[in-house]
Design an enzyme around this catalytic site. Sequence first.
Site, PDB file in Angstrom:
ATOM      1  CD  GLU A 142     -59.222 -23.010   5.571  1.00 25.80           C
ATOM      2  OE1 GLU A 142     -59.128 -21.222   5.505  1.00 25.80           O
ATOM      3  OE2 GLU A 142     -58.833 -23.075   6.813  1.00 25.80           O
ATOM      4  CD  GLU A 269     -57.851 -24.142  13.963  1.00 27.65           C
ATOM      5  OE1 GLU A 269     -58.532 -24.932  14.055  1.00 27.65           O
ATOM      6  OE2 GLU A 269     -59.226 -23.727  12.037  1.00 27.65           O
ATOM      7  CE  LYS A 343     -65.556 -23.487  14.075  1.00 28.40           C
ATOM      8  NZ  LYS A 343     -65.160 -24.021  13.041  1.00 28.40           N
ATOM      9  CG  ASP A 348     -63.647 -27.954  14.016  1.00 24.43           C
ATOM     10  OD1 ASP A 348     -62.737 -28.248  13.451  1.00 24.43           O
ATOM     11  OD2 ASP A 348     -64.690 -27.203  13.544  1.00 24.43           O
ATOM     12  CD  GLU A 376     -63.529 -28.633   8.055  1.00 25.73           C
ATOM     13  OE1 GLU A 376     -64.426 -27.926   8.608  1.00 25.73           O
ATOM     14  OE2 GLU A 376     -62.404 -28.435   8.486  1.00 25.73           O
TER      15      GLU A 376
HETATM   16  O1  GCW Z   1     -63.176 -26.891  11.200  1.00 17.10           O
HETATM   17  C1  GCW Z   1     -61.663 -26.032  11.586  1.00 17.10           C
HETATM   18  C2  GCW Z   1     -61.282 -26.380  10.127  1.00 17.10           C
HETATM   19  C3  GCW Z   1     -60.444 -24.396   9.396  1.00 17.10           C
HETATM   20  C4  GCW Z   1     -61.478 -23.034  10.192  1.00 17.10           C
HETATM   21  C5  GCW Z   1     -61.802 -23.652  11.456  1.00 17.10           C
HETATM   22  C6  GCW Z   1     -62.205 -22.120  12.072  1.00 17.10           C
HETATM   23  C7  GCW Z   1     -61.598 -21.465   8.627  1.00 17.10           C
HETATM   24  O2  GCW Z   1     -60.443 -27.067  10.273  1.00 17.10           O
HETATM   25  O3  GCW Z   1     -60.447 -24.790   7.938  1.00 17.10           O
HETATM   26  O4  GCW Z   1     -60.745 -22.238   9.681  1.00 17.10           O
HETATM   27  O5  GCW Z   1     -62.162 -24.920  12.052  1.00 17.10           O
HETATM   28  O6  GCW Z   1     -63.232 -22.202  12.429  1.00 17.10           O
HETATM   29  O7  GCW Z   1     -62.080 -21.640  12.483  1.00 17.10           O
END
Ligand code: GCW
Length: 656
Positions: A142, A269, A343, A348, A376
């Site tokens: 992923e 999610e 985070k 994100d 990403e």
């Molecule tokens: O940034 C998002 C991503 C997902 C990721 C999620 C997370 C693993 O698009 O792919 O899933 O964060 O941090 O859990």
Amino acid sequence: MLNEYDCWMQKVKIKTNYEIPNIVYSDAKSLVAKQAEKEYCLGIERLLGFSPKIVKKHNNIKNIVLLNSSYASSVKDEFTIKVTENQIHITGSGENGLLYGVFRFLSLLALGKIKNGLELTESPVSPLRMINHWDNFDGSIERGYAGRSIFYKDGDFDYDKTRIEDYARLLASVGINRVSINNVNVRANAKLLIIEEYLKEAKELAAIFRKFGIKLFFSINFGAPWSLGKLPTADPLDPAVAEWWKKRAALIYKYIPDLAGFLVKADSEGEPGPFQYNRTHTDGANILAKALEPFGGEVIWRCFVYNCTQDWRDTKTDRARAAFDHFMPLDGKFDKNVILQIKFGPYDFQVREPVAPLFGALKNTRHVMELQITQEYTGHQIDLCYLPYIWEDIMNFDTIHGENSKIKELLGKKNIEGFAAVVNVGLDNNWTGHTLAQANLYGYGRIAWNPAITAKEIAEEWSVLSFTNPEVPQKVQEILLRSYPAYEKYNAPFGVCFMVSPSNHYGPGIEGYEFSRWGTYHRADKDAIGIDRTPSGTGYTAQYSPKNAAMYADANTCPENIILFFHRLRYDFIMKNGETLLQNIYNIHFEGYDEVLSMIEDWKSLKPLLENQVYESVLARFERQLVNAREWKDQINTYFYRKTGITDNKGRQIYS
Ligand code: GCW
């Protein structure tokens, strides 16, 4: 860079003014100390071309290298390197300390810094220096952009032991001491790592990493008692569920007695979690913590919890608030072997976000900062984007929660215990897709070890270790250090975030998330853009300490590089350079594109000095990056011209 596979541990003979003794005494008895001894010899062979002789007695040998892992220091993972006229003494406060001391010595040797009189004592600021793999059992990764998983294929473990050992060596050489080996989106993996058939194989993997002082974490599915254990529920307060986790932990630790613990993405999610049973995240984390406690295991619980079903019409719900709203009230309520993973920003992993307000605010909860090395939102390792540039910014952020409350000052103290970062490696021969993206993996390890190190210092080290032709490093450093600002300029400047193409997150998708459920909007209309997160808007600024709250809430004091994250501004808002916001948007996108052109010219100037494979592979990525930068420039500028009808005041080409 003779061989991209070798990364910053190139096999090239170096010149040294100090004659390294070829006799080595080591008191190594333990597994990692023995590996340290082996790494010392491998490193000397790699750099000097001879194989040192190990002796078990060293009395009256004058010229000698002494390795020992038992010097009296209470500081974890500390090492000392002492170079005198005839002797080199590398000591560790324990076996891991010795290993880190050996790798630092070899790095200093390759950097030409070993000389008589050198004396260096170092220890890591952060006890937890972790890599997260988002690798799936089918072999996909992923958000992976460097090939397939190095661990799995077709639903099972499938790895090359030598490759994994080389990987563990790279990680340990920059001080990494924890690795989680499977995707946190456990739902995506039909099977679960914590079933016995996998444990037999995970045991082998753990044995490889163990030699390098690296312990493993497993990402687990909070719903496992139901999905695996055939219980009617996974409710953390159901005694049968607690019992199930205790038994599962006992089984796991039978195979891997030193497993570091579990990594958990819950109620996020679509992943299962305590909310499904009207329980809190302390209920959920603490049940797992109690199951692991008898084995010394820890639970790393991710704070990436927000409402991913937001209605885009709803302007009150603010995803940026979510982690603080969920977890600040739980401060002090987690068991002592629970660590929150937060985070770096409230959104994100965007190219720029403010530092999340939980840092500095959490007083009684162990926590680590989550970074993303895999690119990403920062170019998929197609575009060059040297991440230590932004990480240095984050380390210097002052949370203003009392004195000495910059992130780099909080690290390793009662608050922040270190880092976890989503890794950027896969089966590509250069590990990272873009060869220069190796600097991001190297840089992460160095910052996790010492958060006060600068992006420039990291670039200098990495470029000299990787490019052994002395005429190359300087130019590579310059390119690396310009690459992040260049990317930010053409991608999402001023903290606007999320203009990327939906789901894959490479290339422009200006309104890709404007009508989605993900809560990541910029709400551009004909007059203005940005989200009001001040007290007159979503009130997110109030989650910061009073001085930062006031600074961010005022458009005149809010840093301009993040202003659209906190403010909704009219396009005719005058910025500090005297131009309107709109003109700054045009300017910055033209600048970003031009900076990519300039980086390419610089790289081309290195052609005669580089191995063809390295030169061509990086050039090919730069050419793809230029196409991407042009798309961003032209699509963004056209978008705002169409919204406003106002063109560029320098008459440059903007499409309609
Ligand atoms: O940034 C998002 C991503 C997902 C990721 C999620 C997370 C693993 O698009 O792919 O899933 O964060 O941090 O859990």
